[in-house]
Write a protein that holds these residues in place. Structure first.
Motif, PDB file in Angstrom:
ATOM      1  N   UNK A   1     -21.217   9.175  39.497  1.00 27.95           N
ATOM      2  CA  UNK A   1     -21.450   8.808  38.104  1.00 27.95           C
ATOM      3  C   UNK A   1     -20.115   8.368  37.501  1.00 27.95           C
ATOM      4  N   UNK A   2     -20.076   7.148  36.965  1.00 26.06           N
ATOM      5  CA  UNK A   2     -18.852   6.607  36.377  1.00 26.06           C
ATOM      6  C   UNK A   2     -19.011   6.533  34.865  1.00 26.06           C
ATOM      7  N   UNK A   3     -17.995   6.955  34.141  1.00 26.28           N
ATOM      8  CA  UNK A   3     -18.001   6.943  32.678  1.00 26.28           C
ATOM      9  C   UNK A   3     -16.733   6.252  32.196  1.00 26.28           C
ATOM     10  N   UNK A   4     -16.891   5.244  31.325  1.00 29.74           N
ATOM     11  CA  UNK A   4     -15.737   4.547  30.766  1.00 29.74           C
ATOM     12  C   UNK A   4     -16.085   4.062  29.362  1.00 29.74           C
ATOM     13  N   UNK A   5     -15.083   3.590  28.635  1.00 31.24           N
ATOM     14  CA  UNK A   5     -15.290   3.103  27.273  1.00 31.24           C
ATOM     15  C   UNK A   5     -14.307   1.986  26.969  1.00 31.24           C
ATOM     16  N   UNK A   6     -14.765   0.990  26.200  1.00 36.49           N
ATOM     17  CA  UNK A   6     -13.878  -0.097  25.795  1.00 36.49           C
ATOM     18  C   UNK A   6     -12.947   0.317  24.655  1.00 36.49           C
ATOM     19  N   UNK A   7     -13.361   1.312  23.869  1.00 34.52           N
ATOM     20  CA  UNK A   7     -12.625   1.655  22.650  1.00 34.52           C
ATOM     21  C   UNK A   7     -11.928   3.013  22.709  1.00 34.52           C
ATOM     22  N   UNK A   8     -12.332   3.856  23.642  1.00 31.40           N
ATOM     23  CA  UNK A   8     -11.759   5.191  23.733  1.00 31.40           C
ATOM     24  C   UNK A   8     -11.145   5.386  25.117  1.00 31.40           C
TER      25      UNK A   8
END
Length: 324
Positions: free
Chosen positions: A281-288
């Motif tokens: 499971x991969x989790x990423x964010x453009x703003x955080x």
């Protein structure tokens, strides 16, 4: 007929019905010869060596596996011929020819994939698909039937390749006007259709036809295409809590998340495909900027912790692996 080949003459031959084998030619040996090429016939010879004569008019039935040619032989070569020879003189005692069946050729090198960099590819979304194959016969149309998983819908779809046109749609079936030519790779792109539900391995039927509806080539139950990605849905709104909001007794007053300060984010997510031990499971964010510390997965609605371990953290992307 020309182009057919016997498959394992000894292993697949069987008298019909098997229990009556002693009424036929149990003591007579068989030999098979497979022809070389589409114009040469294969032959099976049964040398009669029975202790007693075979009565005239006795029905003799057998079956044997054969490999079909790639296409129906020419009418002059598409007959099963049975000949009875006199074993001593070689004189023909009787003979007969029976018209064989029509062959619906298999499409060669079928290929089906989802394409497009900015096009949805998750289950239940609208997407774009490329289809290619090498036809054995010329044809005017391609019929596509998305059989698995359920839920494909071609209503409102369109063909993006030049000279091609959607003729009819019927939920999980679509017919495309596309002239294809024997031995020439055909490429067709269909856009704006709805992918099936849940996700998983896909199964398609591909059939080429003439404008009058006559079948020319086919690739049935084709499973060598794409694996449909499942859909991940976020339920409700994501929650971002500051350390102040999570510890109100220690931090009375304002509890909003502050710029450049640490915070905790919570997602409620649902997978359409079951997540198995070993999956990532991969989790990423453009703003955080996501941080791997204190990464936890909980099972709803019980809140039980799911066994998982962060195995990678690069450029703000957390990758966790589910454990058994």
């Amino acid at each position: 007929p020309a182009g057919y080949e016997f498959v394992d003459c000894a292993g697949t031959f069987q008298w019909e019905p098997p229990k009556d084998f002693d009424l036929y030619l149990p003591a007579s040996p068989r030999t098979c010869y497979n022809g070389n090429g589409a114009l040469e016939r294969s032959n099976m010879t049964i040398k009669i060596q029975e202790p007693l004569d075979i009565p005239a008019m006795r029905m003799i039935k057998f079956r044997i596996d054969v490999k079909n040619p790639t296409k129906t032989p020419h009418a002059m070569l598409n007959h099963w011929i049975i000949t009875h020879y006199n074993g001593l003189s070689g004189k023909i005692m009787s003979t007969a020819a029976y018209l064989s069946w029509n062959i619906i050729p298999q499409l060669a090198n079928p290929f089906i994939q989802l394409i497009g960099d900015n096009v949805n590819k998750a289950a239940g979304t609208k997407s774009r698909m490329a289809i290619s194959f090498v036809p054995i016969n010329d044809a005017d149309q391609l019929e596509v039937w998305a059989k698995l998983p359920a839920g494909f819908d071609f209503t409102g779809s369109q063909a993006l390749t030049e000279g091609h046109e959607i003729v009819t749609t019927s939920l999980d079936k679509v017919r495309v006007r596309a002239s294809v030519f024997s031995g020439v790779t055909a490429n067709i792109v269909i856009d704006g259709f709805k992918l099936g539900q849940i996700g998983g391995p896909t199964t398609f039927d591909l059939v080429t036809k003439l404008n009058n509806g006559e079948k020319m080539d086919e690739a049935l139950a084709f499973t060598g295409g794409f694996v449909l990605p499942g859909n991940l849905k976020i339920i409700g709104q994501s929650i971002i809590d500051s350390k102040y909001a999570m510890n109100p007794k220690d931090y009375p007053g304002e509890r909003n998340v502050r710029m450049m300060a640490l915070a905790t984010v919570k997602f409620r997510i649902v997978f359409t495909r079951q997540a198995e031990p070993g999956d990532l499971i991969a989790v990423s964010s453009q703003h955080y900027t996501m941080l791997p510390a204190d990464f936890i997965i909980r099972r709803l609605p019980t809140g039980a912790i799911v066994s998982a371990e962060v195995v990678s953290y690069v450029d703000g992307t957390i990758v966790a692996q589910l454990r058994g």
